[in-house]
Design an enzyme around this catalytic site. Structure first.
Site, PDB file in Angstrom:
ATOM      1  CG  HIS A 262      -2.038   0.852   1.272  1.00  0.00           C
ATOM      2  ND1 HIS A 262      -2.027   2.164   1.326  1.00  0.00           N
ATOM      3  CD2 HIS A 262      -3.351   0.569   0.757  1.00  0.00           C
ATOM      4  CE1 HIS A 262      -3.159   2.698   1.156  1.00  0.00           C
ATOM      5  NE2 HIS A 262      -3.969   1.671   0.659  1.00  0.00           N
ATOM      6  CG  ASP A 318      -8.414  -4.702  -2.692  1.00  0.00           C
ATOM      7  OD1 ASP A 318      -9.625  -4.760  -2.801  1.00  0.00           O
ATOM      8  OD2 ASP A 318      -7.644  -4.098  -3.396  1.00  0.00           O
TER       9      ASP A 318
HETATM   10  C1  ACO Z   1      -7.853  -0.869  -2.723  1.00  0.00           C
HETATM   11  C2  ACO Z   1      -6.439  -0.744  -3.001  1.00  0.00           C
HETATM   12  O1  ACO Z   1      -6.322  -0.118  -4.005  1.00  0.00           O
HETATM   13  S1  ACO Z   1      -5.273  -1.427  -1.982  1.00  0.00           S
HETATM   14  C3  ACO Z   1      -4.003  -1.922  -3.172  1.00  0.00           C
HETATM   15  C4  ACO Z   1      -4.524  -3.061  -4.136  1.00  0.00           C
HETATM   16  N1  ACO Z   1      -3.361  -3.224  -5.126  1.00  0.00           N
HETATM   17  C5  ACO Z   1      -2.596  -4.708  -4.677  1.00  0.00           C
HETATM   18  O2  ACO Z   1      -2.860  -5.372  -3.994  1.00  0.00           O
HETATM   19  C6  ACO Z   1      -1.732  -4.703  -5.881  1.00  0.00           C
HETATM   20  C7  ACO Z   1      -0.346  -5.089  -5.301  1.00  0.00           C
HETATM   21  N2  ACO Z   1       0.204  -3.973  -4.766  1.00  0.00           N
HETATM   22  C8  ACO Z   1       1.030  -3.188  -5.454  1.00  0.00           C
HETATM   23  O3  ACO Z   1       1.059  -3.295  -6.512  1.00  0.00           O
HETATM   24  C9  ACO Z   1       1.531  -1.853  -4.578  1.00  0.00           C
HETATM   25  O4  ACO Z   1       2.012  -2.227  -3.398  1.00  0.00           O
HETATM   26  C10 ACO Z   1       0.664  -0.603  -4.530  1.00  0.00           C
HETATM   27  C11 ACO Z   1       0.369  -0.262  -5.967  1.00  0.00           C
HETATM   28  C12 ACO Z   1      -0.720  -0.967  -4.009  1.00  0.00           C
HETATM   29  C13 ACO Z   1       1.308   0.521  -4.023  1.00  0.00           C
HETATM   30  O5  ACO Z   1       2.261   0.967  -5.026  1.00  0.00           O
HETATM   31  P1  ACO Z   1       3.586   1.891  -4.615  1.00  0.00           P
HETATM   32  O6  ACO Z   1       3.075   2.637  -3.370  1.00  0.00           O
HETATM   33  O7  ACO Z   1       3.830   2.701  -5.700  1.00  0.00           O
HETATM   34  O8  ACO Z   1       4.717   0.820  -3.928  1.00  0.00           O
HETATM   35  P2  ACO Z   1       5.991   0.422  -4.787  1.00  0.00           P
HETATM   36  O9  ACO Z   1       5.388  -0.296  -6.075  1.00  0.00           O
HETATM   37  O10 ACO Z   1       6.938   1.563  -4.907  1.00  0.00           O
HETATM   38  O11 ACO Z   1       6.526  -0.599  -3.677  1.00  0.00           O
HETATM   39  C14 ACO Z   1       7.367  -0.515  -2.863  1.00  0.00           C
HETATM   40  C15 ACO Z   1       8.356  -1.351  -2.643  1.00  0.00           C
HETATM   41  O12 ACO Z   1       7.629  -2.732  -2.243  1.00  0.00           O
HETATM   42  C16 ACO Z   1       7.352  -3.678  -3.088  1.00  0.00           C
HETATM   43  N3  ACO Z   1       6.099  -4.114  -3.294  1.00  0.00           N
HETATM   44  C17 ACO Z   1       4.961  -3.276  -3.009  1.00  0.00           C
HETATM   45  N4  ACO Z   1       3.894  -3.982  -3.225  1.00  0.00           N
HETATM   46  C18 ACO Z   1       4.373  -5.247  -3.488  1.00  0.00           C
HETATM   47  C19 ACO Z   1       3.661  -6.538  -3.772  1.00  0.00           C
HETATM   48  N5  ACO Z   1       2.202  -6.705  -3.774  1.00  0.00           N
HETATM   49  N6  ACO Z   1       4.386  -7.779  -3.960  1.00  0.00           N
HETATM   50  C20 ACO Z   1       5.460  -7.782  -4.094  1.00  0.00           C
HETATM   51  N7  ACO Z   1       6.558  -6.429  -3.818  1.00  0.00           N
HETATM   52  C21 ACO Z   1       5.774  -5.458  -3.470  1.00  0.00           C
HETATM   53  C22 ACO Z   1       8.129  -3.242  -4.428  1.00  0.00           C
HETATM   54  O13 ACO Z   1       8.376  -4.192  -5.244  1.00  0.00           O
HETATM   55  C23 ACO Z   1       9.130  -2.228  -4.112  1.00  0.00           C
HETATM   56  O14 ACO Z   1      10.325  -2.843  -3.803  1.00  0.00           O
HETATM   57  P3  ACO Z   1      11.536  -2.170  -3.810  1.00  0.00           P
HETATM   58  O15 ACO Z   1      11.777  -1.080  -3.232  1.00  0.00           O
HETATM   59  O16 ACO Z   1      12.582  -3.233  -3.506  1.00  0.00           O
HETATM   60  O17 ACO Z   1      11.731  -1.804  -5.496  1.00  0.00           O
HETATM   61  O1  OAA Z   2      -5.952   4.170  -0.638  1.00  0.00           O
HETATM   62  C1  OAA Z   2      -5.387   3.724  -1.422  1.00  0.00           C
HETATM   63  O2  OAA Z   2      -4.347   3.964  -2.192  1.00  0.00           O
HETATM   64  C2  OAA Z   2      -6.277   2.484  -1.813  1.00  0.00           C
HETATM   65  C3  OAA Z   2      -6.944   1.858  -0.838  1.00  0.00           C
HETATM   66  O3  OAA Z   2      -6.706   1.202  -0.018  1.00  0.00           O
HETATM   67  C4  OAA Z   2      -8.498   2.444  -0.954  1.00  0.00           C
HETATM   68  O4  OAA Z   2      -8.698   2.792  -1.909  1.00  0.00           O
HETATM   69  O5  OAA Z   2      -9.374   1.551  -0.195  1.00  0.00           O
END
Ligand code: ACO
Ligand code: OAA
Length: 381
Positions: A262, A318
């Site tokens: 997140h 999620d």
């Molecule tokens: C309701 C919602 O929207 S909740 C989010 C739902 N989305 C998901 O579950 C998809 C999986 N998660 C992700 O892709 C990301 O965590 C996001 C999109 C939610 C957040 O992305 P960002 O804030 O941009 O985080 P970012 O991608 O920079 O990750 C930071 C570090 O954690 C790692 N990381 C973050 N999420 C994950 C993951 N789900 N699996 C593996 N590694 C991860 C990244 O690889 C990165 O590592 P690094 O620093 O070694 O390169």
């Molecule tokens: O806040 C976010 O970026 C994603 C999330 O957890 C939501 O929308 O519930």
């Protein structure tokens, strides 16, 4: 030149008094009330009104809001006809965006250039919120070639949603879990879909189109679309004892683990903890019957805590929601639509807040293209 921050990380895009979170302690509040208290003591209708109006309603206010929600559940026959012709193979979120956008044509919004007409905003919010659940449930039957199950006025929001899906009055515990899940998904500060809603709202467009913009944004797998992928991921892992090796392979191939990580939370999302506990309650209620999907999810979470915990990557909202929805007979590709139904309350609350003191969103960019140059005719290229 101002600094460019990819993904606008840490950049305030608005001022809001709707919700707040503490990402290092895993605390989320709506209008100052802790999410765990709302999930336990409130219902979705009351929480939606809290988000919209900014305070807990009186009994009379809640009754009136609920009555209007119930009255506005049916959608025009023409919408149903349009939906019938959408391809059954399309994704429910695509259907939802298209149908909500189509509703804008059947229920045209008044011009709202004044910006702060609370009655107009409230009326539109009631209509949209009431119809979202109807569209989602209608699709379940239409895409299978059956007539949709009409909404029932004598059921609460969550109960009626489940009833429209299955045609049966839901088990009270499942209805309560759905109600709490709608509360947990209703709002979350300035996430991507809410930001999309704000940008659209700032142009003073029709509120159905504000919500349609947000639906399209929520659908993506990095946002709300992750809940469907979590279920597919758990099915692929198959058994809890496979979780660790599966995780290691994924991480070695630099793949994301769905439902984890997140931008704001660096600890486990408080909503994931509540959803997980609700699943434990459901299994206990069913005489200790264990869900293999749940066991696999717990094993993956434990393995991931070792590998991803140091990066602050833990389950988000999620991660556990789809396991609960599966128990209610909701198919995986409808999980994000259920999320959209709930989040519509937050989108509309932000739309209202935006209109109160509106200024069109128009950020700037850092241009990295060519310097001005002379046009080259096609013969000379
Ligand atoms: C309701 C919602 O929207 S909740 C989010 C739902 N989305 C998901 O579950 C998809 C999986 N998660 C992700 O892709 C990301 O965590 C996001 C999109 C939610 C957040 O992305 P960002 O804030 O941009 O985080 P970012 O991608 O920079 O990750 C930071 C570090 O954690 C790692 N990381 C973050 N999420 C994950 C993951 N789900 N699996 C593996 N590694 C991860 C990244 O690889 C990165 O590592 P690094 O620093 O070694 O390169
Ligand atoms: O806040 C976010 O970026 C994603 C999330 O957890 C939501 O929308 O519930």
């Amino acid at each position: 030149m101002s600094e460019y921050l990819p993904g606008l990380e840490g950049v305030p895009a608005t001022k809001s008094n709707i919700s707040d979170l503490d990402g290092s302690r895993g605390i989320l509040t709506y209008r100052g009330y802790e999410i765990s208290d709302l999930a336990r003591y409130s219902n979705f209708e009351e929480t939606a009104l809290l988000l919209l109006d900014g305070r807990l309603p009186t009994a009379a206010e809640l009754e009136e809001f609920d009555r209007r929600l119930r009255n506005n559940r049916p959608v025009k026959y023409n919408i149903r006809e349009i939906m019938k012709y959408l391809p059954a193979t399309g994704h429910p979120m695509e259907m939802l965006q298209a149908s909500v956008a189509a509703l804008a044509m059947f229920y045209p919004a008044e011009e709202n250039l004044g910006g702060d007409d609370t009655d107009y905003i409230h009326n539109m919010s009631v209509k949209i919120l009431a119809r979202m659940a109807t569209l989602v449930a209608m699709w379940e039957h239409l895409r299978a070639g059956y007539d949709p199950i009409p909404p029932r006025k004598d059921l609460g929001y969550a109960e009626n949603l489940l009833y429209m899906f299955t045609g049966e009055e839901p088990d009270p515990l499942l209805a309560r879990i759905m109600d709490a899940s709608l509360i947990l998904h209703a709002e979350h500060t300035i996430n991507a879909s809410t930001f999309a809603a704000l940008v659209a709202g700032s142009t003073l467009t029709n509120p159905y189109l504000v919500v349609a913009a947000a639906i399209g944004t929520l659908a993506g797998p990095l946002h709300g679309g992750a809940n469907q992928r979590v279920l597919e991921m758990l099915q692929e892992i198959g058994r809890p004892e496979n979780a660790r090796a599966w995780l290691e392979r994924q991480l070695a191939e630099k793949r994301r683990i769905w439902g984890m990580g997140h931008r704001e939370y660096k600890v486990k999302d408080p909503r994931a903890t509540i959803l997980q506990n609700m699943m434990l309650e459901l299994m206990k209620e069913r005489g200790g019957q264990i869900s293999p999907l749940f066991e696999t999810a717990v094993a993956l979470e434990e393995a991931a805590a070792e590998k991803l915990g140091p990066k602050g990557v833990y389950p988000n909202v999620d991660y556990y929601s789809g396991i609960l929805y599966s128990e209610m007979g909701i198919p995986g590709d409808q999980f994000t639509s259920i999320f959209a139904v709930a989040r519509c309350a937050g989108w509309l609350a932000h739309w209202r807040e935006q209109l109160k003191d509106n200024r069109i969103f128009r950020p700037t960019q850092v241009y990295i293209g060519e310097a001005p140059r002379a046009y080259v005719s096609i013969e000379e290229r």
